[in-house]
Scaffold this motif. Structure first.
Motif, PDB file in Angstrom:
ATOM      1  N   ARG A  88       0.821  -1.224   0.000  1.00 45.96           N
ATOM      2  CA  ARG A  88       0.000   0.000   0.000  1.00 45.96           C
ATOM      3  C   ARG A  88       0.849   1.267   0.000  1.00 45.96           C
ATOM      4  N   PHE A  95     -10.271   8.731  -3.692  1.00 43.00           N
ATOM      5  CA  PHE A  95     -11.624   8.168  -3.591  1.00 43.00           C
ATOM      6  C   PHE A  95     -12.670   9.116  -4.165  1.00 43.00           C
ATOM      7  N   ASN A  99     -12.599  11.398   1.222  1.00 51.19           N
ATOM      8  CA  ASN A  99     -12.149  10.750   2.457  1.00 51.19           C
ATOM      9  C   ASN A  99     -10.970  11.464   3.106  1.00 51.19           C
ATOM     10  N   PHE A 101      -9.263  13.575   6.153  1.00 53.91           N
ATOM     11  CA  PHE A 101      -9.493  13.457   7.591  1.00 53.91           C
ATOM     12  C   PHE A 101      -9.987  14.799   8.119  1.00 53.91           C
TER      13      PHE A 101
ATOM     14  N   GLY B 263     -15.029   5.135   4.887  1.00 54.92           N
ATOM     15  CA  GLY B 263     -14.034   5.741   4.010  1.00 54.92           C
ATOM     16  C   GLY B 263     -12.832   6.289   4.765  1.00 54.92           C
ATOM     17  N   GLN B 264     -13.053   6.703   6.003  1.00 52.76           N
ATOM     18  CA  GLN B 264     -11.940   7.223   6.792  1.00 52.76           C
ATOM     19  C   GLN B 264     -10.892   6.149   7.029  1.00 52.76           C
ATOM     20  N   GLU B 266     -10.586   3.407   5.302  1.00 54.10           N
ATOM     21  CA  GLU B 266     -10.041   2.988   4.001  1.00 54.10           C
ATOM     22  C   GLU B 266      -8.928   3.922   3.552  1.00 54.10           C
ATOM     23  N   ALA B 267      -9.151   5.235   3.725  1.00 54.43           N
ATOM     24  CA  ALA B 267      -8.119   6.187   3.319  1.00 54.43           C
ATOM     25  C   ALA B 267      -6.844   5.945   4.113  1.00 54.43           C
ATOM     26  N   ALA B 268      -7.004   5.675   5.413  1.00 54.43           N
ATOM     27  CA  ALA B 268      -5.825   5.426   6.250  1.00 54.43           C
ATOM     28  C   ALA B 268      -5.135   4.127   5.841  1.00 54.43           C
ATOM     29  N   LYS B 269      -5.948   3.116   5.523  1.00 52.51           N
ATOM     30  CA  LYS B 269      -5.382   1.846   5.055  1.00 52.51           C
ATOM     31  C   LYS B 269      -4.596   2.064   3.771  1.00 52.51           C
ATOM     32  N   ALA B 270      -5.211   2.810   2.846  1.00 47.45           N
ATOM     33  CA  ALA B 270      -4.599   2.993   1.533  1.00 47.45           C
ATOM     34  C   ALA B 270      -3.233   3.656   1.637  1.00 47.45           C
TER      35      ALA B 270
END
Lengths: 254, 369
Positions: A88, A95, A99, A101, B263-264, B266-270
């Motif tokens: 990753r 997205f 998304n 923060f 989505g929060q 997911e964004a951190a995972k990505a």
């Protein structure tokens, strides 16, 4: 593909072979084979529910596949968490709904993974972040919070946030679908710029103008399969399959 | 046929019309805007006056403030001498007089630490926070309990009053929040064993009354453990209170976790973040901010329910005041005692409530996406 990127394309950026995925009993991705060369720009389109988002979400393991092989930048995807996290770090993602923060400023959105994942010193992370925010022309908003920005600005920040990790490939999951019409262009301009700089890109989008301008290859998906893939001129002017022709007539015909 | 119209001049910006000017304007707009509303206002004011005036008469104007014995009470209003004469024991319980500076020191330090962390302008928040969470509990423990460094040992049975109430409340609050957060995360875990343990833990502690927990801790637990192992009664109560409230806290926090869009994460995972980074940096800061009202609600309930420890023979603020009521020199001052206890509880709880509202405003960062 231009000459410079073709020259160092010794191994492919992404290799997908025999990919199959189910949601419960529903077969979303069927026997997908796809190789993406370094520096290649690919646009994926197709009707909703055709599995195009699921496909690119499998590349950074936001979705888990049940069958098949995915190799990203020479690393084979497994279920090992450490390996997934390592893959990753080389794959940036943008997205549909940004998304960002909301509890962090624009600058912190861009710094947080640099400092925590790449363990860079804060000053260095901030320098990189400001440089890239400059590139997407939003440096003047660095200290604002995402909630204070327009949709187009937020999406540009999201692109900057992904670029801050210096990824080898960028995935775009319908980046302009949630935007008001007058903001689509500012985001597309940034993406065109990025494509010109030689970034490997996979974009799920319905912006056919974008596809014509920058794509090396356009892929049409339907019912979980890749139906047709071709360079943009061939794809738009002489689509082979009937389903592609129907889809194109529906989205271009008004 | 539609006529074409074009605007040649833009309308200049101007201020909204000012309809509610001054006190009279406000009164007219809010309290006397119709005949009925005017009548309701007058009746309400009259009722308030009828209730408030006698209360003020009793509590302030006709009350006795000075003196140190029952003779100072005139009997016309409240006799606050009852409180001031017993003030020391209300604050310290049975803590030996010569050692009370230790209590003063601990709570003065606690007050300074809380103030330091609460006032945004003061520097070095990270170090002060670390000191408050790690070093301070150890120092406070040895200061209050004693038995080392030449400090006389004070058994917890001698603790009491405001000091005991604050000790239980502080330990309960500081303990239940982190345990609650861990339980909430565990309940959403992918691992069946972790999830199962958290569900059972939460449902067990949430399903029994606090009084039962305290009884079990003080009466039943000693029956099950070998007699040479002896836990302090206060310690057992503290553990019980902590677990009980952490179960409530877990459900409050889980509510917040569920409100954060997927989505929060997911964004951190990505971006390659691991589980604890995703939780600690992205999900929890937003989730906790969202449930500040619920967290503080739990804190306030915890603070007030510390008075239940009187059931196992610990003398908190309320129990100390109650014990004073049976003193043969001071029979008949129950009202003063309870009113005072209520006032002390209210001041603490209201402060927590106001501070939480302030925090909510400070953490507001515009619209969520």
């Amino acid at each position: 593909m231009n000459q410079a990127t073709a020259a160092r394309a010794d191994s492919p950026m992404i290799e997908i072979a025999g990919l199959n995925k189910w949601y419960g009993d529903f077969h979303v991705l069927r026997d997908i084979d796809l190789t993406v060369a370094r520096g290649e720009r690919i646009v994926i389109c197709g009707p909703s529910g055709s599995g195009k988002s699921t496909l690119i979400r499998c590349i950074n393991h936001l979705e888990e596949h049940q069958e098949g092989r995915i190799v990203v930048n020479g690393m084979t995807m497994t279920r090992d968490v450490k390996r997934i996290e390592q893959i990753r770090r080389n794959v940036g993602m943008v997205f549909q709904h940004f998304n960002l923060f909301p509890h962090l400023s624009v600058l912190d959105n861009c710094c947080i993974s640099q400092t925590w994942v790449q363990k860079k010193p804060r000053a260095e992370a901030e320098r990189t972040a400001r440089e890239i925010l400059e590139r997407v022309q939003i440096a003047d908003q660095a200290l604002k919070y995402p909630g204070q920005l327009s949709g187009g600005q937020q999406q540009r920040v999201a692109i900057a946030r992904a670029l801050c990790m210096q990824p080898e490939v960028m995935l775009f999951d319908e980046p302009t679908s949630a935007l008001d019409p007058e903001m689509i262009k500012e985001v597309l301009d940034v993406m065109v710029e990025l494509a010109r700089d030689g970034m490997t890109m996979l974009c799920v989008t319905h912006e056919m103008g974008f596809a014509k301008t920058v794509a090396d290859r356009v892929i049409f998906m339907d019912q979980g399969q890749i139906i047709e893939q071709a360079p943009p001129e061939t794809f738009f002017n002489h689509p082979e399959s009937e389903r592609t022709q129907l889809f194109l007539s529906q989205i271009l015909g008004h | 046929m539609v006529d074409t119209t074009t605007v040649t001049e833009m309308v200049a910006e101007r201020r909204p019309p000012d309809l509610r000017r001054g006190l009279l304007g406000w009164l007219q707009a809010n309290l006397f805007n119709t005949l009925l509303n005017g009548a309701v206002t007058l009746v309400t004011v009259a009722l308030l006056a009828m209730v408030l005036w006698p209360v003020l008469q009793w509590a302030v104007f006709q009350a006795d403030w000075l003196g140190n014995s029952r003779e100072a009470c005139s009997g016309e209003g409240a006799c606050w001498v009852f409180i001031s004469a017993r003030f020391e024991s209300i604050v310290y319980g049975f803590y030996p007089g010569a050692e009370r500076w230790r209590v003063d020191l601990v709570f003065a330090a606690l007050a300074i630490l809380i103030a330091w962390l609460a006032i945004p302008r003061l520097p070095a928040k990270r170090w002060v926070g670390l000191f408050a969470m790690v070093a301070f509990p150890v120092i406070a423990f040895f200061l209050l309990v004693g038995g080392v460094f030449g400090l006389e040992q004070v058994p917890t049975g001698n603790w009491g009053g405001v000091m005991l109430t604050l000790t239980i409340a502080t330990v309960g609050i500081v303990g239940s929040l982190p345990i609650g957060i861990v339980l909430a995360l565990g309940r959403r875990s992918q691992m069946p064993l972790v999830r199962g343990f958290c569900v059972v833990f939460i449902e067990f502690w949430r399903g029994v009354p606090l009084i039962t927990v305290l009884f079990m801790a003080s009466v039943m637990l000693p029956l099950f453990v070998p007699s040479q192992v002896e836990f302090d009664k206060l310690l057992r109560a503290l553990v019980g209170i902590m677990f009980f409230w952490s179960a409530y806290m877990a459900e409050v926090v889980r509510g917040g976790l569920q409100a954060i869009p997927s989505g929060q994460e997911e964004a951190a995972k990505a971006m390659g973040m691991g589980y604890w980074q995703r939780m600690g940096l992205i999900v929890l800061p937003q989730a906790l901010k969202l449930v500040i009202p619920g967290i503080v609600n739990t804190f306030i309930a915890l603070f007030k329910d510390t008075s239940l420890v009187l059931i196992i023979g610990l003398f908190d603020l309320l129990a100390i005041i109650r014990s004073g009521l049976t003193d043969s020199d001071w029979l008949g001052f129950a009202t003063e005692g309870y009113v005072f206890a209520a006032l002390v509880f209210w001041v603490f709880c209201f402060s927590m409530s106001r501070y939480s509202q302030h925090i909510e405003r400070r953490l507001h960062t515009g619209h969520r996406n």
